[in-house]
Write a protein that holds these residues in place. Structure first.
Motif, short mmCIF file in Angstrom:
data_model
loop_
_atom_site.label_atom_id
_atom_site.label_comp_id
_atom_site.label_asym_id
_atom_site.label_seq_id
_atom_site.Cartn_x
_atom_site.Cartn_y
_atom_site.Cartn_z
N MET A 1 0.84 -1.18 0.00
CA MET A 1 0.00 0.00 0.00
C MET A 1 0.89 1.25 0.00
SD MET A 1 -3.19 0.70 2.44
CE MET A 1 -3.10 2.11 3.46
N THR A 2 0.56 2.19 -0.86
CA THR A 2 1.33 3.41 -0.99
C THR A 2 0.98 4.37 0.16
OG1 THR A 2 1.20 3.17 -3.39
CG2 THR A 2 1.88 5.31 -2.55
N PRO A 3 1.99 4.93 0.84
CA PRO A 3 1.70 5.87 1.92
C PRO A 3 1.08 7.16 1.38
CG PRO A 3 4.06 5.77 1.53
CD PRO A 3 3.42 4.71 0.65
N ARG A 4 0.15 7.71 2.14
CA ARG A 4 -0.48 8.96 1.74
C ARG A 4 0.48 10.12 1.98
NH1 ARG A 4 -6.26 9.12 4.68
NH2 ARG A 4 -6.49 11.02 3.45
N PRO A 5 0.46 11.11 1.08
CA PRO A 5 1.28 12.30 1.33
C PRO A 5 0.68 13.10 2.48
CG PRO A 5 -0.10 12.64 -0.60
CD PRO A 5 -0.29 11.20 -0.17
N PRO A 6 1.45 13.97 3.08
CA PRO A 6 0.89 14.82 4.14
C PRO A 6 -0.29 15.63 3.61
CG PRO A 6 3.27 15.12 3.99
CD PRO A 6 2.86 14.27 2.84
N HIS A 7 -1.22 15.91 4.49
CA HIS A 7 -2.39 16.71 4.12
C HIS A 7 -1.94 18.10 3.64
CE1 HIS A 7 -6.64 17.56 4.11
NE2 HIS A 7 -6.50 18.58 4.94
N VAL A 8 -1.05 18.72 4.40
CA VAL A 8 -0.47 20.02 4.06
C VAL A 8 1.03 19.93 4.31
CG1 VAL A 8 -0.34 22.47 4.69
CG2 VAL A 8 -2.54 21.31 4.72
#
Length: 91
Positions: A1-8
């Motif tokens: 699973m690919t990690p999500r980028p930071p929200h901001v």
């Protein structure tokens, strides 16, 4: 699973305000006087806020907290640096 980028994510974000010289200042500048001063409201701020996290900014009056918030909200354009929202670079 690919990690999500930071929200901001902010990387070395800066904001400089300049003022257009008035008539008398333009004459003084043409005679060799220095240009009107610039104000560095935000200078080289880097941070990342992940999904579900909250961030609080604390500092003295006039240190750039509101200006940084306005950059993130899109009210002010950044003068330099990089700003990403949901992994996409913002202007």
């Amino acid at each position: 699973m690919t990690p999500r980028p930071p929200h901001v994510a902010l990387e070395r974000v800066s904001k400089v305000f300049t003022r257009k010289p008035d008539f008398a200042e333009r004459i003084a500048i043409s005679l060799g006087w220095p240009e009107p001063p610039i104000v560095r409201a935000v200078d080289g701020v880097s941070l990342a806020v992940d999904h579900g996290e909250a961030l609080g900014l604390v500092g003295e009056s006039g240190c750039g907290k509101s200006t940084l918030g306005r950059i993130v909200a899109g009210v002010h354009a950044k003068s330099g640096g990089r700003f990403e929202f949901e992994g996409r670079e913002e202007a």
